[in-house]
Design a protein around this motif. Structure first.
Motif, PDB file in Angstrom:
ATOM      1  N   LYS A  39       0.685  -1.208   0.108  1.00  0.00           N
ATOM      2  CA  LYS A  39      -0.149   0.249   0.000  1.00  0.00           C
ATOM      3  C   LYS A  39       1.047   1.399  -0.082  1.00  0.00           C
ATOM      4  CE  LYS A  39      -3.276   2.700   2.580  1.00  0.00           C
ATOM      5  NZ  LYS A  39      -3.903   3.024   3.864  1.00  0.00           N
ATOM      6  N   GLU A  43       0.965   3.951  -3.141  1.00  0.00           N
ATOM      7  CA  GLU A  43       0.598   5.237  -2.933  1.00  0.00           C
ATOM      8  C   GLU A  43       1.483   6.433  -3.072  1.00  0.00           C
ATOM      9  OE1 GLU A  43      -1.304   4.930   1.066  1.00  0.00           O
ATOM     10  OE2 GLU A  43      -3.055   4.151   0.251  1.00  0.00           O
ATOM     11  N   LYS A  47       1.731   8.905  -6.588  1.00  0.00           N
ATOM     12  CA  LYS A  47       1.589  10.260  -6.214  1.00  0.00           C
ATOM     13  C   LYS A  47       2.813  10.935  -6.988  1.00  0.00           C
ATOM     14  CE  LYS A  47       2.708  11.614  -1.818  1.00  0.00           C
ATOM     15  NZ  LYS A  47       2.517  11.825  -0.321  1.00  0.00           N
ATOM     16  N   ASP A  78      -6.218   2.139  -6.296  1.00  0.00           N
ATOM     17  CA  ASP A  78      -6.461   3.026  -4.963  1.00  0.00           C
ATOM     18  C   ASP A  78      -7.888   2.291  -4.460  1.00  0.00           C
ATOM     19  OD1 ASP A  78      -4.321   4.566  -4.952  1.00  0.00           O
ATOM     20  OD2 ASP A  78      -5.529   6.380  -5.689  1.00  0.00           O
TER      21      ASP A  78
END
Length: 141
Positions: A39, A43, A47, A78
């Motif tokens: 995760k 993430e 980004k 996501d």
């Protein structure tokens, strides 16, 4: 190092993590650990990849559509991570969702490396490729 090498380095980490994740069973420490690592990796990568790779590609006609498509896939990833977090790790539904995530991550990374990177190679200058890699790596580490 250029932006493609920097991204590929993290893609390899993501593949290993998502491959290991679907080999786990039940509500175990190992599954929790791998899920947390994956995760965070996905993430942060999404980004900073959007900021230092897709952002400049949005402004080029050659790469605009591929960039939009890839950012949309980041959102799908996501959503699957959220679904996994909302599902009991010991349930069969969790493994079904994890396998969907596995498939999507592999599809997304392959598409980026074999389609997006080719177009981006034409759209970005050598200087941009290196400076974007520096910015991306600084943000990731």
């Amino acid at each position: 190092m250029n932006i493609f090498e920097a991204l590929r380095h993290d893609h390899d980490k993501q593949r290993k993590l998502v491959d290991a994740l679907i080999q786990t069973h039940g509500d175990t420490t190992e599954r929790h650990k791998l899920m947390g690592e994956l995760k965070t990796q996905l993430e942060d990568h999404a980004k900073f990849e959007e900021r230092y790779f897709y952002n400049p590609l949005m402004f080029d006609d050659l790469t605009h559509e591929k960039a939009r498509h890839s950012v949309a896939e980041h959102h799908e990833i996501d959503e699957l991570i959220e679904q996994l977090e909302d599902t009991k790790m010991s349930s069969s539904a969790w493994l079904v969702a994890a396998k969907k995530l596995h498939h999507l991550v592999h599809h997304h990374l392959s598409e980026e490396e074999h389609e997006v990177f080719q177009l981006a190679g034409k759209a970005l200058t050598e200087g941009q490729k290196e400076s974007l890699a520096d910015q991306y790596n600084d943000a990731m580490h």
